[in-house]
Design a protein around this motif. Structure first.
Motif, PDB file in Angstrom:
ATOM      1  N   LEU A   1       3.518 -46.767  24.174  1.00  0.00           N
ATOM      2  CA  LEU A   1       3.229 -46.553  22.758  1.00  0.00           C
ATOM      3  C   LEU A   1       3.714 -45.175  22.347  1.00  0.00           C
ATOM      4  O   LEU A   1       3.238 -44.171  22.870  1.00  0.00           O
ATOM      5  N   GLN A   2       4.638 -45.141  21.384  1.00  0.00           N
ATOM      6  CA  GLN A   2       5.208 -43.861  20.982  1.00  0.00           C
ATOM      7  C   GLN A   2       5.117 -43.689  19.474  1.00  0.00           C
ATOM      8  O   GLN A   2       5.413 -44.612  18.713  1.00  0.00           O
ATOM      9  N   PHE A   3       4.761 -42.489  19.077  1.00  0.00           N
ATOM     10  CA  PHE A   3       4.695 -42.113  17.676  1.00  0.00           C
ATOM     11  C   PHE A   3       6.102 -41.978  17.114  1.00  0.00           C
ATOM     12  O   PHE A   3       6.966 -41.356  17.729  1.00  0.00           O
ATOM     13  N   LEU A   4       6.329 -42.559  15.955  1.00  0.00           N
ATOM     14  CA  LEU A   4       7.636 -42.465  15.320  1.00  0.00           C
ATOM     15  C   LEU A   4       7.626 -41.467  14.163  1.00  0.00           C
ATOM     16  O   LEU A   4       8.419 -40.527  14.123  1.00  0.00           O
ATOM     17  N   ILE A   5       6.732 -41.696  13.188  1.00  0.00           N
ATOM     18  CA  ILE A   5       6.771 -40.877  11.976  1.00  0.00           C
ATOM     19  C   ILE A   5       5.457 -41.024  11.228  1.00  0.00           C
ATOM     20  O   ILE A   5       4.754 -42.031  11.377  1.00  0.00           O
ATOM     21  N   GLN A   6       5.117 -39.978  10.456  1.00  0.00           N
ATOM     22  CA  GLN A   6       3.901 -39.978   9.650  1.00  0.00           C
ATOM     23  C   GLN A   6       4.239 -39.588   8.220  1.00  0.00           C
ATOM     24  O   GLN A   6       5.023 -38.660   7.984  1.00  0.00           O
ATOM     25  N   TYR A   7       3.625 -40.275   7.282  1.00  0.00           N
ATOM     26  CA  TYR A   7       3.706 -39.920   5.877  1.00  0.00           C
ATOM     27  C   TYR A   7       2.304 -39.656   5.352  1.00  0.00           C
ATOM     28  O   TYR A   7       1.338 -40.308   5.768  1.00  0.00           O
ATOM     29  N   TYR A   8       2.223 -38.690   4.460  1.00  0.00           N
ATOM     30  CA  TYR A   8       0.960 -38.412   3.790  1.00  0.00           C
ATOM     31  C   TYR A   8       1.211 -38.341   2.303  1.00  0.00           C
ATOM     32  O   TYR A   8       1.984 -37.502   1.837  1.00  0.00           O
TER      33      TYR A   8
ATOM     34  N   PHE B   1      -0.567 -41.538  23.620  1.00  0.00           N
ATOM     35  CA  PHE B   1      -1.249 -42.599  24.350  1.00  0.00           C
ATOM     36  C   PHE B   1      -0.975 -42.538  25.844  1.00  0.00           C
ATOM     37  O   PHE B   1       0.095 -42.117  26.288  1.00  0.00           O
ATOM     38  N   GLY B   2      -1.953 -43.011  26.605  1.00  0.00           N
ATOM     39  CA  GLY B   2      -1.737 -43.257  28.018  1.00  0.00           C
ATOM     40  C   GLY B   2      -1.055 -44.593  28.207  1.00  0.00           C
ATOM     41  O   GLY B   2      -0.757 -45.308  27.234  1.00  0.00           O
TER      42      GLY B   2
END
Lengths: 115, 116
Positions: free
Chosen positions: A43-50, B106-107
């Motif tokens: 699981l990898q973070f791609l991008i965040q919008y606020y 995450f792990g």
């Protein structure tokens, strides 16, 4: 039901194509996040919008882009698709950013298969 | 370096028994949050429980509790009275406070199987 909606649920396409994934956050949430879950990368973070503005970028490829619209829904655009882009793409939403207590609630995900 | 480590790829537990899923983390930020999510075979990510780095007490949510040992940098999830419906992947995640981003790290997850 987390209150976060994502469409479509499944997407099958061919290499080189472009697709758009859509996300509607929970009512009242201003932040939207995109994550990719693949077998090899986890699981990898791609991008965040606020509130319509890009807030943070993670391991997002240049072929990928996203935006958040005035009604707070968000779209993730994936272009020049490769076999390795096959994954489960999650959208999550939360309230005010910066608060360590703020919980991200995830949508059901869009499963992308690139053939 | 791995920021979140889940060393148990798979765990088995009998129905009605308690089970502990391990999670260790690595951060030098004094302000952080730790989360556990459940992912059933249907694929959705379900939020279970949260622990803040400054929280004095261990978090609890129904049958879920978090065994937070700050000095050891561990945040183990304890599920009491396991049910068949608890069979799923469980992910530990961390949010650090100093990066001006709210991203979760995450792990690799632990697959829990509950048997009758």
């Amino acid at each position: 039901d987390s209150g976060v909606t994502q469409t479509p649920k499944h997407l099958i396409t061919a290499t080189g194509q472009r697709v758009t994934l859509r996300c509607s956050p929970r009512s009242g949430d201003l932040s939207v996040y995109w994550y990719q879950q693949s077998l090899d990368q986890g699981l990898q973070f791609l991008i965040q919008y606020y509130n319509g503005e890009e807030r943070a970028k993670g391991n997002i490829l240049e072929r990928f882009s996203a935006q958040q619209f005035p009604d707070l829904h968000s779209e993730l655009n994936l272009s020049s698709l490769e076999l390795g882009d096959s994954a489960l793409y999650f959208c999550a939403s939360s309230g005010e950013p910066g608060g360590s207590t703020d919980t991200q609630y995830f949508g059901p995900g869009t499963r992308l298969t690139v053939l | 370096a791995q920021k979140i480590t889940q060393t148990q790829p798979g765990m088995f537990v009998q129905e009605k028994e308690a089970v502990t899923l391990d999670c260790t983390y690595d951060t030098s930020d004094p302000s952080y949050g730790l989360f556990w999510y459940k992912q059933p075979s249907s694929g959705e990510m379900i939020f279970l429980i949260y622990q803040g780095s400054y929280d004095q007490q261990n978090a609890t949510e129904g049958r879920y509790s978090l065994n937070f040992q700050k000095a050891r940098k561990s945040a183990n999830l304890v599920i009491s009275a396991s049910q068949l419906g608890d069979s799923a992947m469980y992910f530990c995640a961390m949010r650090e406070g100093w990066e001006n981003t709210d991203k979760l790290i995450f792990g690799t997850g632990t697959r829990l199987q509950v048997f009758p």
